[in-house]
Design a protein around this motif. Structure first.
Motif, PDB file in Angstrom:
ATOM      1  N   GLY A 108     -36.847 -28.405  -4.890  1.00 39.11           N
ATOM      2  CA  GLY A 108     -36.818 -29.124  -3.621  1.00 39.11           C
ATOM      3  C   GLY A 108     -38.079 -28.947  -2.808  1.00 39.11           C
ATOM      4  O   GLY A 108     -38.442 -29.823  -2.026  1.00 39.11           O
ATOM      5  N   ILE A 109     -38.764 -27.829  -2.994  1.00 37.62           N
ATOM      6  CA  ILE A 109     -39.948 -27.526  -2.192  1.00 37.62           C
ATOM      7  C   ILE A 109     -41.227 -27.983  -2.883  1.00 37.62           C
ATOM      8  O   ILE A 109     -42.084 -28.622  -2.273  1.00 37.62           O
ATOM      9  N   VAL A 110     -41.370 -27.644  -4.169  1.00 34.42           N
ATOM     10  CA  VAL A 110     -42.576 -28.030  -4.906  1.00 34.42           C
ATOM     11  C   VAL A 110     -42.263 -29.242  -5.759  1.00 34.42           C
ATOM     12  O   VAL A 110     -41.112 -29.617  -5.944  1.00 34.42           O
ATOM     13  N   VAL A 111     -43.303 -29.859  -6.285  1.00 34.37           N
ATOM     14  CA  VAL A 111     -43.113 -31.142  -6.957  1.00 34.37           C
ATOM     15  C   VAL A 111     -42.544 -31.004  -8.358  1.00 34.37           C
ATOM     16  O   VAL A 111     -41.835 -31.882  -8.841  1.00 34.37           O
ATOM     17  N   SER A 112     -42.818 -29.901  -9.048  1.00 34.74           N
ATOM     18  CA  SER A 112     -42.367 -29.767 -10.431  1.00 34.74           C
ATOM     19  C   SER A 112     -42.075 -28.314 -10.761  1.00 34.74           C
ATOM     20  O   SER A 112     -42.861 -27.430 -10.430  1.00 34.74           O
ATOM     21  N   THR A 113     -40.932 -28.093 -11.398  1.00 35.58           N
ATOM     22  CA  THR A 113     -40.589 -26.751 -11.899  1.00 35.58           C
ATOM     23  C   THR A 113     -40.377 -26.789 -13.399  1.00 35.58           C
ATOM     24  O   THR A 113     -39.702 -25.936 -13.959  1.00 35.58           O
ATOM     25  N   GLY A 114     -40.960 -27.794 -14.057  1.00 32.89           N
ATOM     26  CA  GLY A 114     -40.831 -27.886 -15.505  1.00 32.89           C
ATOM     27  C   GLY A 114     -41.260 -26.629 -16.246  1.00 32.89           C
ATOM     28  O   GLY A 114     -40.580 -26.209 -17.197  1.00 32.89           O
ATOM     29  N   PRO A 115     -42.368 -25.977 -15.836  1.00 36.05           N
ATOM     30  CA  PRO A 115     -42.760 -24.745 -16.522  1.00 36.05           C
ATOM     31  C   PRO A 115     -41.694 -23.643 -16.451  1.00 36.05           C
ATOM     32  O   PRO A 115     -41.709 -22.731 -17.261  1.00 36.05           O
ATOM     33  N   LEU A 116     -40.771 -23.720 -15.477  1.00 32.18           N
ATOM     34  CA  LEU A 116     -39.664 -22.768 -15.412  1.00 32.18           C
ATOM     35  C   LEU A 116     -38.434 -23.269 -16.159  1.00 32.18           C
ATOM     36  O   LEU A 116     -37.794 -22.520 -16.899  1.00 32.18           O
ATOM     37  N   SER A 117     -38.087 -24.537 -15.966  1.00 29.35           N
ATOM     38  CA  SER A 117     -36.872 -25.066 -16.595  1.00 29.35           C
ATOM     39  C   SER A 117     -37.025 -25.222 -18.093  1.00 29.35           C
ATOM     40  O   SER A 117     -36.051 -25.060 -18.844  1.00 29.35           O
ATOM     41  N   VAL A 118     -38.224 -25.522 -18.570  1.00 27.63           N
ATOM     42  CA  VAL A 118     -38.433 -25.693 -20.012  1.00 27.63           C
ATOM     43  C   VAL A 118     -38.069 -24.431 -20.792  1.00 27.63           C
ATOM     44  O   VAL A 118     -37.262 -24.486 -21.721  1.00 27.63           O
TER      45      VAL A 118
END
Length: 242
Positions: free
Chosen positions: A137-147
């Protein structure tokens, strides 16, 4: 020309994210920030991300693990809404700095996670969904964490791409609703998001044919470079803003 550049970057970003499961927001966000400013770029990217994740779901529909998706999304959706509300209270300068530092920090974080042979359960996905949802919600992408979260759960290839996309879709929809509710998602912003998202969607379908043939290590290294470049770009934008 700026409009065509956004579409070109979106096509490349959509193709890469369709192969490795992340990267579209990381690549496209600095371009959107340069074009529209950080406060407007975030809701634009939220709409584009909804479309990008939807395209990956459509491309790999039969492979979605719905139990994993539910475990991640149920706590993640309200957490993303809370994070988006937090974002709207921050000044543009702080948005640039937080996104830039986050992207740079994800490079060593990804390597640390990759070195540990972790096995996650549905409970881990639920906890991760709540934490990553708020950060999303705060930053644009959390793919490096969710992946890595979904990889450590045991998903690979099409099942990983589809499930991660289905899980992230709810989070980005939640962000978009909050942006609309508080006036950040105007019709013009929504249209710009749809235009950017269309190129991401097209790239995702291009990527499907390459998924089984590409060497994942090459793209992981490429993602490190993309995250560093995007993070430094965001910090540079912060130094230039008043």
């Amino acid at each position: 020309m700026n409009f065509l550049f956004v579409l070109a970057v979106g096509l490349v970003a959509g193709t890469i994210s369709g192969i490795v499961g992340t990267g579209s927001s990381i690549m496209l966000m600095p371009v959107l920030v340069y074009q529209y400013g950080p406060k407007q770029a975030v809701p634009i990217m939220a709409i584009a991300a909804v479309m990008a994740n939807l395209s990956r779901i459509l491309a790999w529909w039969r492979d979605v693990d719905w139990r994993a998706c539910a475990a991640y999304s149920i706590p993640g959706i309200p957490a993303a809404a809370l994070g988006a509300r937090t974002l709207l209270a921050l000044p543009s300068h702080a948005v640039d700095i937080s996104i830039g530092l986050f992207l740079i920090a994800m490079v060593p974080a990804r390597h640390w996670l990759a070195r540990h042979d972790l096995k996650f359960s549905l409970w881990h996905l639920a906890i991760g969904g709540a934490v990553i949802g708020y950060i999303t919600g705060i930053v644009v992408s959390t793919g490096p964490l969710s992946v890595p979260l979904f990889l450590f759960y045991g998903l690979t290839k099409g099942a990983f791409l589809a499930t991660e996309a289905a899980s992230s879709l709810g989070l980005y929809l939640s962000k978009s609703v909050v942006f609309q509710r508080f006036g950040a998602l105007t019709p013009d912003v929504a249209l710009q998001g749809v235009i950017a998202g269309s190129s991401l969607m097209f790239g995702a379908f291009i990527a499907k044919r390459f998924v089984l043939r590409m060497a994942p290590d090459v793209f992981r290294l490429a993602m490190d470079g993309i995250m560093l470049a995007a993070g430094l770009s965001m910090l540079w934008n912060a130094t230039q803003s008043p």
